[in-house]
Design a protein around this motif. Structure first.
Motif, PDB file in Angstrom:
ATOM      1  N   SER A  54      39.746  15.117  43.051  1.00 27.45           N
ATOM      2  CA  SER A  54      38.713  14.532  44.063  1.00 27.45           C
ATOM      3  C   SER A  54      37.513  14.333  43.505  1.00 27.45           C
ATOM      4  O   SER A  54      36.666  13.796  44.379  1.00 27.45           O
ATOM      5  CB  SER A  54      38.819  15.622  45.293  1.00 27.45           C
ATOM      6  N   VAL A  55      37.036  15.368  42.532  1.00 27.47           N
ATOM      7  CA  VAL A  55      35.704  15.561  42.262  1.00 27.47           C
ATOM      8  C   VAL A  55      35.143  14.820  41.021  1.00 27.47           C
ATOM      9  O   VAL A  55      34.315  14.445  40.735  1.00 27.47           O
ATOM     10  CB  VAL A  55      34.982  16.828  42.204  1.00 27.47           C
ATOM     11  N   ALA A  56      36.313  14.524  39.803  1.00 28.53           N
ATOM     12  CA  ALA A  56      35.622  14.010  38.789  1.00 28.53           C
ATOM     13  C   ALA A  56      34.957  12.832  38.759  1.00 28.53           C
ATOM     14  O   ALA A  56      34.052  12.437  37.900  1.00 28.53           O
ATOM     15  CB  ALA A  56      37.023  13.986  37.855  1.00 28.53           C
ATOM     16  N   GLY A  57      35.352  11.919  39.551  1.00 26.85           N
ATOM     17  CA  GLY A  57      34.921  10.598  39.520  1.00 26.85           C
ATOM     18  C   GLY A  57      33.433  10.737  39.954  1.00 26.85           C
ATOM     19  O   GLY A  57      32.613   9.693  39.595  1.00 26.85           O
ATOM     20  N   LEU A  93      40.435  10.671  36.083  1.00 24.42           N
ATOM     21  CA  LEU A  93      39.250   9.705  36.151  1.00 24.42           C
ATOM     22  C   LEU A  93      39.579   8.498  36.575  1.00 24.42           C
ATOM     23  O   LEU A  93      40.847   8.094  36.520  1.00 24.42           O
ATOM     24  CB  LEU A  93      38.577   9.614  34.731  1.00 24.42           C
ATOM     25  N   PRO A  94      38.855   7.846  37.624  1.00 27.24           N
ATOM     26  CA  PRO A  94      39.152   6.533  37.899  1.00 27.24           C
ATOM     27  C   PRO A  94      39.282   5.583  36.731  1.00 27.24           C
ATOM     28  O   PRO A  94      38.791   5.793  35.914  1.00 27.24           O
ATOM     29  CB  PRO A  94      37.934   6.117  38.941  1.00 27.24           C
ATOM     30  N   ALA A  95      40.158   4.605  37.088  1.00 26.25           N
ATOM     31  CA  ALA A  95      40.486   3.643  35.809  1.00 26.25           C
ATOM     32  C   ALA A  95      39.193   2.909  35.485  1.00 26.25           C
ATOM     33  O   ALA A  95      38.433   2.627  36.463  1.00 26.25           O
ATOM     34  CB  ALA A  95      41.545   2.550  36.426  1.00 26.25           C
ATOM     35  N   GLY A  96      39.082   2.950  34.390  1.00 25.57           N
ATOM     36  CA  GLY A  96      38.029   2.042  33.473  1.00 25.57           C
ATOM     37  C   GLY A  96      36.818   2.622  33.300  1.00 25.57           C
ATOM     38  O   GLY A  96      35.743   2.254  33.098  1.00 25.57           O
ATOM     39  N   VAL A  97      36.476   4.173  33.949  1.00 25.93           N
ATOM     40  CA  VAL A  97      35.331   4.913  33.697  1.00 25.93           C
ATOM     41  C   VAL A  97      35.359   5.513  32.198  1.00 25.93           C
ATOM     42  O   VAL A  97      36.097   6.203  31.799  1.00 25.93           O
ATOM     43  CB  VAL A  97      35.581   5.906  34.631  1.00 25.93           C
ATOM     44  N   ALA A  98      33.988   5.003  31.617  1.00 21.10           N
ATOM     45  CA  ALA A  98      34.006   5.739  30.032  1.00 21.10           C
ATOM     46  C   ALA A  98      33.348   7.139  30.479  1.00 21.10           C
ATOM     47  O   ALA A  98      32.184   7.029  30.772  1.00 21.10           O
ATOM     48  CB  ALA A  98      33.324   4.884  29.402  1.00 21.10           C
ATOM     49  N   PHE A  99      33.870   8.205  30.374  1.00 17.66           N
ATOM     50  CA  PHE A  99      33.450   9.751  30.523  1.00 17.66           C
ATOM     51  C   PHE A  99      34.166  10.424  29.555  1.00 17.66           C
ATOM     52  O   PHE A  99      35.256  10.625  29.079  1.00 17.66           O
ATOM     53  CB  PHE A  99      33.677  10.112  31.851  1.00 17.66           C
TER      54      PHE A  99
END
Ligand code: DOR
Ligand code: ZN
Length: 373
Positions: A54-57, A93-99
């Motif tokens: 729920s929160v990572a994004g 993580l949401p797809a495609g996010v660089a983190f």
């Protein structure tokens, strides 16, 4: 940072005033946009399981990296556990996010010196987190006496591993508002003296005493500062009734301490850098007879910092505090991309999903002045 905020001087209405104000209004338009190197959050609670998802994004949208706290149940005490947790974060993580999650280990009375060597070799684990036992959420496994970890601190000093410190004494007889200042005087002074080369981050500082101590300490002693401690003081917890979403540990202090933290944050000293301590708890566990400690800010973290810096005419100091000093302290390169904030009024949601429950953010009921594009 490319753009500067402009403060209009209050001058008499001479012809020069009108010329000045024309020039200033052109600049003011410019100052409504602020481009920063993508910042990092050097103190974050991401939890696990559905809560993590729920929160990572929120954090990944704003920050390039975050130093993830290890106070899960059970706590993250080994490199193997931290690497497994790191994988769970990446999968959430949401797809495609660089983190990039930067991991920490939870220091206990039983941590061995071998674990310090494994941390130093790991690459992915950046620090140990020292919780005095009983100081805060999930700190039961924390250190019961500094002397119990002296061997491990010595190993950390030798390997160049960072020690992140929750700086509060835990004696229940000590006034909750005094716990940080007493920790600084008694414990921190001792650790810095006994381990003169140990790299230390005093986490979420809340007092003038802590800010002064860190300023005067050697360059390898730094501190993180949260948005709530820059924006609010202890009266905010009791304005019109008890406000549980303003309750975190260390607790908000008097206005004079908030002012000292703002001074430190805008000072340009590389010792002070961004760490939100965003700490989500389900609404039910905050709005109850014995509410949990922690403020959730990651949905609007950089905006809250922008507000705090802007309020004192120091928005030009935000880039270094948010995007440079922390990375330098941890020996990491600066992020390569940028984020842009607009001076635009908006109201964040009053509540967010949190697994099967909800979280109420610190910003509940508020309009914010800056918005990330
Ligand atoms: O307010 C806090 N919440 N302070 C901490 O030190 C821990 C954190 C949490 O994990 O909820
Ligand atoms: Zn924390």
């Amino acid at each position: 940072m490319r753009l500067r905020a402009v403060r209009l001087p209050s001058v008499a209405r001479s012809p020069q005033f009108f010329l000045n104000s024309l020039a200033a209004s052109a600049l003011e338009n410019v100052s409504d946009t602020l481009t920063l190197t993508r910042p990092d959050d050097f103190h974050l609670h991401l939890r696990d399981g559905a809560a993590l998802a729920s929160v990572a994004g929120f954090t990944a949208r704003q920050f390039g990296r975050a130093l993830v706290m290890p106070n899960l149940k059970p706590p993250v005490t080994t490199v193997a556990m931290a690497l497994a947790y790191r994988d769970r974060i990446l999968r959430a993580l949401p797809a495609g996010v660089a983190f990039e999650p930067l991991m920490t280990l939870y220091l206990t009375d039983r941590t061995g010196v071998d674990e310090v060597a494994r941390v130093a070799e790991s690459g992915a684990v950046k620090a140990f987190k020292y919780y005095p036992a009983g100081a805060t959420t999930n700190s039961d496994s924390g250190v019961t006496s500094l002397k119990n970890v002296y061997g491990v601190l010595d190993a950390m000093q030798r390997h160049g591993v960072v020690l992140c410190v929750h700086g509060e004494v835990t004696d229940p007889a000590t006034d909750v508002f005094d716990r940080e200042a007493i920790f600084v005087e008694q414990s921190l002074t001792q650790v810095v003296r006994d381990f003169p080369a140990l790299r230390i981050v005093v986490e979420h500082i809340t007092t003038r005493e802590a800010a002064d101590f860190v300023s005067a300490a050697p360059a390898h002693v730094g501190a993180t500062i949260t948005p709530q401690h820059l924006l609010y003081n202890r009266t905010s917890i009791f304005t019109g009734g008890i406000r549980p979403h303003f309750y975190c540990l260390p607790i908000l202090k008097r206005e004079t301490h908030r002012e000292a933290l703002v001074e430190a944050a805008i000072s340009g000293s590389p010792k002070f850098f961004l760490g939100t301590d965003s700490a989500p708890h389900a609404r039910n566990s905050k709005e109850t007879c014995c509410g949990a400690a922690g403020c959730f800010t990651s949905h609007a973290a950089i905006e809250l910092y922008a507000e705090a810096f802007d309020a004192v005419g120091a928005i030009d100091k935000l880039d270094a505090f948010a995007s440079r000093f922390g990375a330098e302290f941890y020996g990491l390169p600066r992020n390569a991309d940028t984020i842009t904030l607009l001076r635009e009024s908006w109201s964040p949601p009053e509540e967010f999903a949190f697994g099967n429950e909800t979280i109420v953010p610190l910003t509940q009921g508020r309009t914010l002045a800056w918005k990330m594009q």
